[in-house]
Design an enzyme around this catalytic site. Structure first.
Site, PDB file in Angstrom:
ATOM      1  N   GLY A 104       0.591  -1.236   0.003  1.00 26.59           N
ATOM      2  CA  GLY A 104      -0.019   0.083  -0.088  1.00 26.59           C
ATOM      3  C   GLY A 104       0.799   1.384   0.035  1.00 26.59           C
ATOM      4  O   GLY A 104       0.339   2.254  -0.486  1.00 26.59           O
ATOM      5  N   ARG A 105       1.985   1.094   0.618  1.00 25.48           N
ATOM      6  CA  ARG A 105       2.913   2.443   0.566  1.00 25.48           C
ATOM      7  C   ARG A 105       4.373   1.891   0.677  1.00 25.48           C
ATOM      8  O   ARG A 105       4.626   0.885   0.707  1.00 25.48           O
ATOM      9  CB  ARG A 105       2.827   3.383   1.808  1.00 25.48           C
ATOM     10  CG  ARG A 105       2.721   2.627   2.952  1.00 25.48           C
ATOM     11  CD  ARG A 105       2.116   3.354   4.390  1.00 25.48           C
ATOM     12  NE  ARG A 105       2.891   3.180   5.503  1.00 25.48           N
ATOM     13  CZ  ARG A 105       2.743   3.927   6.716  1.00 25.48           C
ATOM     14  NH1 ARG A 105       1.629   4.615   6.837  1.00 25.48           N
ATOM     15  NH2 ARG A 105       3.418   3.235   7.654  1.00 25.48           N
ATOM     16  N   SER A 111      16.356  -6.716   6.847  1.00 26.62           N
ATOM     17  CA  SER A 111      16.870  -5.513   7.136  1.00 26.62           C
ATOM     18  C   SER A 111      18.260  -5.538   7.134  1.00 26.62           C
ATOM     19  O   SER A 111      18.787  -6.461   7.898  1.00 26.62           O
ATOM     20  CB  SER A 111      16.255  -4.796   8.226  1.00 26.62           C
ATOM     21  OG  SER A 111      16.697  -3.658   8.670  1.00 26.62           O
ATOM     22  N   TYR A 126      13.140  -6.692  16.578  1.00 23.77           N
ATOM     23  CA  TYR A 126      12.912  -6.364  15.307  1.00 23.77           C
ATOM     24  C   TYR A 126      14.334  -7.086  14.593  1.00 23.77           C
ATOM     25  O   TYR A 126      14.090  -8.026  13.625  1.00 23.77           O
ATOM     26  CB  TYR A 126      12.838  -4.937  15.012  1.00 23.77           C
ATOM     27  CG  TYR A 126      12.859  -4.655  13.412  1.00 23.77           C
ATOM     28  CD1 TYR A 126      11.495  -4.615  12.720  1.00 23.77           C
ATOM     29  CD2 TYR A 126      14.089  -4.031  12.804  1.00 23.77           C
ATOM     30  CE1 TYR A 126      11.565  -4.483  11.441  1.00 23.77           C
ATOM     31  CE2 TYR A 126      13.959  -3.668  11.589  1.00 23.77           C
ATOM     32  CZ  TYR A 126      12.754  -3.819  10.572  1.00 23.77           C
ATOM     33  OH  TYR A 126      12.837  -3.509   9.324  1.00 23.77           O
TER      34      TYR A 126
HETATM   35  N1  NAD Z   1      12.100   1.970   5.805  1.00 22.38           N
HETATM   36  C1  NAD Z   1      13.521   1.455   6.210  1.00 22.38           C
HETATM   37  O1  NAD Z   1      14.258   2.263   6.519  1.00 22.38           O
HETATM   38  C2  NAD Z   1      13.356  -0.001   6.093  1.00 22.38           C
HETATM   39  C3  NAD Z   1      14.768  -0.456   6.341  1.00 22.38           C
HETATM   40  C4  NAD Z   1      14.801  -1.745   6.641  1.00 22.38           C
HETATM   41  C5  NAD Z   1      13.855  -2.670   6.287  1.00 22.38           C
HETATM   42  N2  NAD Z   1      12.703  -2.234   6.030  1.00 22.38           N
HETATM   43  C6  NAD Z   1      11.592  -3.115   5.935  1.00 22.38           C
HETATM   44  O2  NAD Z   1      11.025  -2.883   4.669  1.00 22.38           O
HETATM   45  C7  NAD Z   1       9.625  -3.179   4.687  1.00 22.38           C
HETATM   46  C8  NAD Z   1       8.699  -1.912   4.201  1.00 22.38           C
HETATM   47  O3  NAD Z   1       8.981  -1.034   5.256  1.00 22.38           O
HETATM   48  P1  NAD Z   1       8.390   0.467   5.057  1.00 22.38           P
HETATM   49  O4  NAD Z   1       9.403   1.387   5.371  1.00 22.38           O
HETATM   50  O5  NAD Z   1       7.989   0.763   3.548  1.00 22.38           O
HETATM   51  O6  NAD Z   1       7.049   0.405   6.098  1.00 22.38           O
HETATM   52  P2  NAD Z   1       5.675   1.229   5.941  1.00 22.38           P
HETATM   53  O7  NAD Z   1       5.294   1.347   7.271  1.00 22.38           O
HETATM   54  O8  NAD Z   1       6.087   2.725   5.251  1.00 22.38           O
HETATM   55  O9  NAD Z   1       4.889   0.381   4.851  1.00 22.38           O
HETATM   56  C9  NAD Z   1       4.742  -0.919   5.382  1.00 22.38           C
HETATM   57  C10 NAD Z   1       3.439  -1.243   4.654  1.00 22.38           C
HETATM   58  O10 NAD Z   1       3.217  -2.597   5.113  1.00 22.38           O
HETATM   59  C11 NAD Z   1       1.762  -2.747   5.629  1.00 22.38           C
HETATM   60  N3  NAD Z   1       1.589  -3.694   6.909  1.00 22.38           N
HETATM   61  C12 NAD Z   1       1.878  -3.493   8.004  1.00 22.38           C
HETATM   62  N4  NAD Z   1       1.442  -4.582   8.970  1.00 22.38           N
HETATM   63  C13 NAD Z   1       0.757  -5.436   8.035  1.00 22.38           C
HETATM   64  C14 NAD Z   1       0.327  -6.791   8.290  1.00 22.38           C
HETATM   65  N5  NAD Z   1      -0.108  -7.076   9.469  1.00 22.38           N
HETATM   66  N6  NAD Z   1      -0.497  -7.303   7.236  1.00 22.38           N
HETATM   67  C15 NAD Z   1      -0.326  -6.528   5.984  1.00 22.38           C
HETATM   68  N7  NAD Z   1       0.317  -5.540   5.549  1.00 22.38           N
HETATM   69  C16 NAD Z   1       0.854  -4.653   6.497  1.00 22.38           C
HETATM   70  C17 NAD Z   1       1.420  -1.501   5.969  1.00 22.38           C
HETATM   71  O11 NAD Z   1      -0.050  -1.005   6.087  1.00 22.38           O
HETATM   72  C18 NAD Z   1       2.169  -0.570   5.047  1.00 22.38           C
HETATM   73  O12 NAD Z   1       1.302  -0.279   3.904  1.00 22.38           O
HETATM   74  C19 NAD Z   1       9.359  -3.629   6.004  1.00 22.38           C
HETATM   75  O13 NAD Z   1       9.318  -5.239   6.119  1.00 22.38           O
HETATM   76  C20 NAD Z   1      10.395  -3.114   6.924  1.00 22.38           C
HETATM   77  O14 NAD Z   1      10.654  -3.739   8.264  1.00 22.38           O
HETATM   78  C21 NAD Z   1      12.398  -0.914   5.975  1.00 22.38           C
END
Ligand code: NAD
Length: 249
Positions: free
Chosen positions: A12-13, A139, A152
């Site tokens: 979604g985002r 991550s 995490y």
């Molecule tokens: N942004 C960062 O710096 C970063 C760094 C390392 C890893 N990550 C990983 O990358 C992935 C995406 O992160 P992001 O920063 O885009 O997060 P975000 O919060 O911007 O987006 C996460 C999306 O996942 C959905 N989501 C959350 N829980 C859910 C569930 N139980 N069931 C279905 N959908 C669910 C949310 O609704 C949202 O649309 C994650 O796994 C996060 O741990 C992110």
């Protein structure tokens, strides 16, 4: 030839949206699995605008019934799932000593069990058809640690270890399984825990990145789209950091 189908959780985002767009650009029909319907509809509009095909599938990876329903709905509307991207994730920054068991369970349930639930539901079809790509978003926190993200980091580390063994188990069925590890990447989730107006903090984070900037969701999307492609068929059990050189092991 019928169009191959990809399922992206949390599309979604943020990073998931960029992955969905990149994978659709590679020719896949994409199921956008998320709890956030309005944001998911925006992802779909962007894919359609670029000439791709996508559907919204309600999903909570923390709920087995929801996962099974999402996989059944995708299969009914688009066809069997060829590519699974486990991107849905969640965390809150706090020192380990201030966390409790309810918090540990939530973090592990979404980040690790969520990945297991999705793979368990999709894998039988992939092995039966003898083709599949599984990409799980871990991550850099799992590789080198990240203060205030202890549980995490453990859950994301579990995703990496699990993926290596899974890759061995399913290799002879031409199913590959790999992990992509983002470093700090600008997304709504990131900006909910790191104040985007805190220039000093952002500057200190960028200082540790050899390529001199934070990640953008598109950086991750490009790597995942490659691992999802036909061309990546000889790559399995690997962990790829997409973090501007922050980690090099
Ligand atoms: N942004 C960062 O710096 C970063 C760094 C390392 C890893 N990550 C990983 O990358 C992935 C995406 O992160 P992001 O920063 O885009 O997060 P975000 O919060 O911007 O987006 C996460 C999306 O996942 C959905 N989501 C959350 N829980 C859910 C569930 N139980 N069931 C279905 N959908 C669910 C949310 O609704 C949202 O649309 C994650 O796994 C996060 O741990 C992110």
């Amino acid at each position: 030839m019928t169009q191959r189908v990809a399922f992206v959780s949390g599309a979604g985002r943020g990073i998931g949206r960029a992955i969905a767009l990149a994978i659709a650009d590679g020719g896949y029909a994409v199921a956008v699995g998320d709890m956030r319907e309005p944001e998911s509809r925006e992802t779909i509009a962007l894919i359609e605008k670029a000439g791709g095909k996508a559907i919204f599938v309600p999903l909570d990876v923390a709920n087995s019934a929801s996962v099974l329903a999402a996989v059944a709905r995708t299969t009914a509307e688009l066809g069997p799932i060829d590519v699974l991207v486990n991107n849905a994730g969640w965390d809150e920054l706090k020192p380990f000593i201030q966390t409790d068991e309810a918090f540990w369970q939530k973090v592990i349930d979404i980040n690790y069990f969520g990945t297991l639930r999705m793979i368990h539901a999709v894998l039988p079809g992939m092995t039966e058809r003898k083709w599949g790509r599984i990409i799980s978003i871990s991550s850099d926190a799992a590789r080198v640690g990240s203060s205030f993200e202890a549980v995490y980091s453990g859950a994301k580390g579990a995703v990496i270890s699990f993926t290596k063994t899974l890759a061995r188990e399913v290799a002879r069925k031409s199913v590959t399984a790999n992990c992509v590890c983002p470093g700090p990447t600008r997304t709504p989730g990131f900006e909910s825990v790191i104040d985007p107006t805190n220039a000093k903090l952002l500057e200190s984070m960028v200082k540790g990145v050899p390529l001199g900037r934070l990640g953008e969701p598109e950086d991750i999307g490009a790597a995942v789209a490659f691992l999802a492609s036909e061309r990546a068929g000889y790559i399995t059990g690997q962990t790829l950091s997409v973090s501007g050189g922050l980690t090099m092991a």
